[in-house]
Design a protein around this motif. Structure first.
Motif, PDB file in Angstrom:
ATOM      1  N   GLY A 135     -26.001  40.401  26.708  1.00 22.51           N
ATOM      2  CA  GLY A 135     -25.034  41.198  25.955  1.00 22.51           C
ATOM      3  C   GLY A 135     -25.619  42.277  25.072  1.00 22.51           C
TER       4      GLY A 135
ATOM      5  N   GLU B 150     -19.778  36.068  28.967  1.00 20.10           N
ATOM      6  CA  GLU B 150     -19.214  36.947  27.934  1.00 20.10           C
ATOM      7  C   GLU B 150     -19.269  38.419  28.344  1.00 20.10           C
ATOM      8  OE1 GLU B 150     -21.251  34.544  27.407  1.00 20.10           O
ATOM      9  OE2 GLU B 150     -20.702  33.370  25.653  1.00 20.10           O
ATOM     10  N   SER B 151     -20.189  38.773  29.231  1.00 20.18           N
ATOM     11  CA  SER B 151     -20.363  40.189  29.571  1.00 20.18           C
ATOM     12  C   SER B 151     -20.196  40.471  31.052  1.00 20.18           C
ATOM     13  CB  SER B 151     -21.755  40.650  29.132  1.00 20.18           C
ATOM     14  OG  SER B 151     -21.868  40.527  27.755  1.00 20.18           O
TER      15      SER B 151
ATOM     16  N   ASN C 194     -20.636  30.251  18.696  1.00 17.71           N
ATOM     17  CA  ASN C 194     -21.548  30.819  19.683  1.00 17.71           C
ATOM     18  C   ASN C 194     -22.429  29.742  20.268  1.00 17.71           C
ATOM     19  OD1 ASN C 194     -20.711  33.354  19.705  1.00 17.71           O
ATOM     20  ND2 ASN C 194     -22.240  34.133  18.269  1.00 17.71           N
TER      21      ASN C 194
ATOM     22  N   ARG D  60     -22.230  40.003  23.351  1.00 16.27           N
ATOM     23  CA  ARG D  60     -21.271  40.222  24.430  1.00 16.27           C
ATOM     24  C   ARG D  60     -20.968  41.712  24.556  1.00 16.27           C
ATOM     25  NH1 ARG D  60     -16.908  36.979  24.195  1.00 16.27           N
ATOM     26  NH2 ARG D  60     -17.981  35.312  23.099  1.00 16.27           N
TER      27      ARG D  60
ATOM     28  N   GLN E 247     -13.876  39.878  22.362  1.00 15.41           N
ATOM     29  CA  GLN E 247     -13.242  38.564  22.379  1.00 15.41           C
ATOM     30  C   GLN E 247     -11.766  38.660  22.044  1.00 15.41           C
ATOM     31  OE1 GLN E 247     -15.926  36.813  19.413  1.00 15.41           O
ATOM     32  NE2 GLN E 247     -15.442  34.853  20.360  1.00 15.41           N
TER      33      GLN E 247
END
Ligand SMILES: C[S@@+](CC[C@H](N)C(=O)[O-])C[C@H]1O[C@@H](n2cnc3c(N)ncnc32)[C@H](O)[C@@H]1O
Length: 694
Positions: free
Chosen positions: A10, A37-38, A522, A584, A588
């Protein structure tokens, strides 16, 4: 000689070639190597590469940025090519971020729009709304070389050095032979005829209608710029000798008038047929200047054939192509299936007798004022709210529309709240450009805030505009989206306020708790270490917050621990540290639950949709206004003959002083990527060009 690297955890960073190692192979597709996340960002980026938008940023500008699931205000501290260092205003945290990251709200919005927009035509936005202080998004043009079709279309287009158009610094030197031929010309000074009397020597007297002299028929004044008219009627415009170059007008009776207030009072006293917009107290404006193009291979004296109050000439200095035919209409035409009620009975009106000078008493000014409740920018330099026109010029865009005085009002035609209804007042010229088709230019100097023209054509339903657009082209379609834009402004206003309030209402303890919670979250959500992530031989020199913070880090043995580390020194720490907090690229943000309010459009009927102005075959000079990313014209919705909010007039005003000969351009606010399979490159040539129109 540096590469922009997106790391699988990220982060993005520039790395020079000595930091790059060749690998044997990668997963197919490569985004399978990326933390969840990415994942979506990398997939989207690679699929669209190299056409990815980036936020244009300048030092100290603000950008709404996602952090821990919330939009927070961050200030730009540094910009390094595609990377920017942001400082979060709420807690002072700093972060280097890729300028194309969807964690930046303007990029996130592009993605949102892409998902929700299913139009088959470009959104030619006639209410022209842009969120307050929102930074702009730019696209790169480099992939012209990789896309065969586009490369063929655009080979000449990349050399746009001379196409300065209407940029503020772009007051081009028209006599420079290096400037494209269509912009070349000379500036001439119109001579006031010898038979025009000079103002009398002032002797004290009470001014009355006798003070006005009438020495010319209106026919002789028709071709003139409005700023020349008083000078042809025995007025003089004098510049004071003081260094401030103040302007004063001397009336035929010898009275000297130093500002608009004095002028308005005087005009009332003498019952003058002249209106205040025939005067300009700006020293830089030259009322007698006229542009003459260097070359005219084709020329038409007036493309409106007398339908406008001023001639709209046309020249082609580029080639011998004639202006394509269009039926000229200065008014909108109601198309099939559309009904606009323009009966007086449905208009609110005022009963002012003072030319609507006192805005607090005029019912029409009040209608305009009611709408600006959501627009806290609209204040003059003394903090007094700006309500619509000032001396018949418009200095600020009013999203909620302007309500002009109308046929039912008691005021005169010279009233200060009647502008658009008076039609075109500056002579303008349609001219051929080398790269953008035909455009429009000013023939005389135009003061800041001057009315130019409306965008007229045939008003169509959404359905018939789509059908016609597919068959005959959509470049002259404009949406009458006043309702949608205003509802969006209110929605954004509320969401901006709630972001800031949420931010401000947190005390230090809550912030700290919020931060530590995030770190815990996290840790919990951190995926298991992939085998390649355990490679301790490569530790990137990442630009990360230069603060000591508690972060979860991972040791080679895979145990999670919270350690205090200086992240800047991260790469110098023991070999054992091999991974950093997973960041990321994708925000979110869970989609905002919008308050469900019915759109005002639904009150007009169940299958009501936005109406479209089509100026393809029937239209006026407004259709020739080209796009610029640094425009000198803005669009304003104005109500004159109907107060039905579905049918505002789309009016254009100058947003700065315009020198004679300058091209007039507005920002189309097309949504890039909104029409699948269509790419249109921009040749506005301004330093802030976003490179693409569509
Ligand atoms: C509303 S029309 C403007 C008048 C048009 N130039 C003409 O000749 O009739 C919009 C079209 O003009 C062209 N255009 C306007 N501004 C442009 C720009 N900045 N760069 C490239 N093309 C532009 C595009 O073809 C666009 O679809």
């Amino acid at each position: 000689m540096q590469y922009l690297i997106f790391f699988d955890d990220g982060y993005a960073q520039y790395v020079t070639s000595d930091g790059i190692l060749l690998i044997c192979d990668n997963s197919q597709p490569v985004w399978n190597d990326i933390y969840a996340e990415s994942h979506d960002f990398i997939k989207d980026y690679i699929n669209k590469y190299p056409s990815w938008p980036m936020v244009r940023m300048s030092i100290n500008s603000m950008v709404s940025t996602e952090w821990n699931g919330r939009w927070l205000i961050a200030r730009v501290k540094e910009v390094d090519c595609a990377m920017a260092k942001l400082r979060f205003e709420n807690d002072g945290r700093e972060e280097w971020i890729y300028r194309g990251s969807p964690r930046l709200r303007p990029i996130y919005r592009c993605t949102e729009n892409k998902e929700t927009n299913n139009t088959t035509r470009p959104r030619h936005d006639t209410a022209a709304y842009k969120n307050r202080n929102e930074p702009t998004v730019e696209y790169n043009k480099h992939h012209i070389n990789t896309d065969k079709k586009s490369a063929r279309k655009s080979t000449g287009g990349l050399n746009n050095r001379n196409m300065l158009g209407g940029s503020s610094k772009g007051q081009i030197n028209m006599e420079d032979p290096d400037v494209n031929i269509e912009y070349q010309g000379t500036m001439e000074k119109i001579k006031i005829p010898d038979n025009v009397p000079k103002p009398k020597e002032y002797v004290p007297h009470a001014c009355s209608p006798e003070c006005e002299i009438d020495n010319k028929s209106s026919q002789d004044l028709k071709k003139l710029s409005p700023l020349m008219i008083p000078l042809f009627l025995g007025w003089s415009r004098e510049v004071s000798r003081s260094p401030r170059h103040n302007i004063a007008y001397r009336a035929p009776c010898g009275v000297s008038l130093r500002d608009y207030d004095e002028l308005n009072v005087y005009m009332e006293k003498i019952n003058s047929p002249l209106s205040v917009d025939s005067f300009c107290f700006d020293y830089t404006v030259d009322c007698l200047a006229e542009f003459k193009p260097t070359r005219d291979l084709q020329c038409i004296r007036d493309i409106s054939y007398g339908k406008e109050k001023k001639p709209i000439s046309c020249v082609n200095s580029v080639d011998y192509d004639p202006l394509p035919f269009m039926e000229y209409t200065p008014y909108r035409i109601v198309g099939d299936g559309v009904s606009i009620n323009t009966s007086d009975d449905f208009l609110a009106c005022c009963d002012c007798t003072d030319n609507c000078l006192d805005k607090t008493k005029c019912a029409c000014w009040k209608l305009t004022e009611e709408g600006i409740a959501f627009d806290d920018r609209l204040q003059d330099e003394n903090g007094i709210p700006i309500i619509g026109y000032q001396n018949r010029r418009l200095k600020e865009h009013i999203i909620s529309g302007i309500y002009e005085c109308n046929s039912k009002c008691r005021c005169k035609s010279t009233c200060l709240n009647r502008v658009v209804q008076n039609g075109v007042s500056f002579p303008l010229q349609v001219f051929k450009t080398s790269k953008k088709g035909w455009g429009i230019r000013a023939m005389h100097d135009m003061p800041d805030g001057s009315f130019i023209c409306i965008y007229s054509g045939r008003v169509l339903t959404d359905h018939s505009a789509n059908e016609g657009g597919k068959e005959y082209g959509d470049e002259y379609l404009a949406e009458l989206d006043f309702i949608e834009i205003n509802e969006k402004v209110k929605e954004d206003y509320e969401s901006d306020v709630s972001d800031i309030e949420a931010n401000d209402s947190m005390n230090d303890e809550e912030r700290a708790e919020n931060r530590s919670q995030t770190n815990d979250e996290n840790m919990e959500s951190e995926p298991e270490m992939d085998s390649h992530a355990g490679d301790s031989s490569f530790v990137a020199n990442v630009k990360v917050p230069d603060q000591t913070r508690s972060v979860p880090i991972r040791r080679t043995n895979g145990q999670k621990r919270n350690l205090e580390v200086d992240l800047l020194d991260f790469h110098r720490d023991e070999d054992s540290i091999t991974a950093r907090t997973v960041n990321r690229f994708n925000p979110q943000i869970s989609p905002r639950k919008k308050k469900k309010r019915p759109s005002a459009r639904t009150f007009f009927g169940t299958d009501e949709s936005v109406y479209i102005m089509d100026a393809k075959s029937t239209g006026n000079l407004g259709r020739y206004l080209n796009h610029s990313c640094m425009p000198n014209v803005f669009v304003q919705n104005v109500f004159v003959d109907t107060h039905d909010i579905r049918f505002p007039l789309v009016a254009f005003f100058t947003n700065k002083y315009i020198r004679a000969g300058t091209e007039l351009t507005w920002d189309y606010h097309y949504e890039i990527n909104s029409v699948s399979g269509r790419t249109l490159y921009c040749f506005c040539g301004t330093p802030y060009c976003r490179n693409r129109l569509l």
